[in-house]
Design a protein around this motif. Structure first.
Motif, mmCIF file in Angstrom:
data_model
loop_
_atom_site.group_PDB
_atom_site.id
_atom_site.type_symbol
_atom_site.label_atom_id
_atom_site.label_comp_id
_atom_site.label_asym_id
_atom_site.label_seq_id
_atom_site.Cartn_x
_atom_site.Cartn_y
_atom_site.Cartn_z
ATOM 1 N N ALA A 1 0.822 -1.213 0.000
ATOM 2 C CA ALA A 1 0.000 0.000 0.000
ATOM 3 C C ALA A 1 0.858 1.267 0.000
ATOM 4 C CB ALA A 1 -0.930 0.003 1.199
ATOM 5 N N VAL A 2 1.989 1.241 0.684
ATOM 6 C CA VAL A 2 2.831 2.441 0.788
ATOM 7 C C VAL A 2 3.386 2.854 -0.572
ATOM 8 C CG1 VAL A 2 4.896 3.425 1.856
ATOM 9 C CG2 VAL A 2 3.361 1.987 3.215
ATOM 10 N N GLY B 1 2.155 2.208 -3.442
ATOM 11 C CA GLY B 1 1.004 2.626 -4.241
ATOM 12 C C GLY B 1 0.551 4.030 -3.893
ATOM 13 N N LEU B 2 0.506 4.347 -2.614
ATOM 14 C CA LEU B 2 0.127 5.687 -2.186
ATOM 15 C C LEU B 2 1.161 6.725 -2.627
ATOM 16 C CD1 LEU B 2 -1.228 4.972 1.419
ATOM 17 C CD2 LEU B 2 -2.538 5.601 -0.606
ATOM 18 N N ILE B 3 2.424 6.386 -2.512
ATOM 19 C CA ILE B 3 3.486 7.310 -2.941
ATOM 20 C C ILE B 3 3.403 7.546 -4.444
ATOM 21 C CG2 ILE B 3 5.978 7.595 -3.178
ATOM 22 C CD1 ILE B 3 6.261 6.153 -0.482
ATOM 23 N N GLY C 1 0.721 7.242 -6.351
ATOM 24 C CA GLY C 1 -0.476 8.038 -6.612
ATOM 25 C C GLY C 1 -0.273 9.499 -6.282
ATOM 26 N N LEU C 2 0.367 9.777 -5.171
ATOM 27 C CA LEU C 2 0.649 11.157 -4.772
ATOM 28 C C LEU C 2 1.598 11.824 -5.759
ATOM 29 C CD1 LEU C 2 0.275 13.400 -2.683
ATOM 30 C CD2 LEU C 2 2.215 12.450 -1.431
#
Length: 56
Positions: A4-5, A7-9, A11-12
């Motif tokens: 998840a980390v 993926g979030l990075i 996306g950001l």
């Protein structure tokens, strides 16, 4: 949870680059000068730059 980390990075980072691209394209596409008026007709025989042909 380890997946998840990144993926979030990702996306950001994509969102930030998208905002920068939109701002850059908008700034480059802006028209910052007024075009010079085009006078191709004789001012004495025209009405607002549009030559009137024929009779009314």
């Amino acid at each position: 949870m380890k997946f998840a980390v990144p993926g979030l990075i990702s996306g950001l980072a994509g969102a930030v680059l998208g905002v920068i691209a939109v701002i850059g394209i908008t700034a480059a596409a802006q028209q910052n000068s007024i075009p010079a008026p085009e006078t191709t007709a004789d001012p004495g025989s025209s009405l607002l730059g549009n030559v009137q042909y024929g009779s009314r």
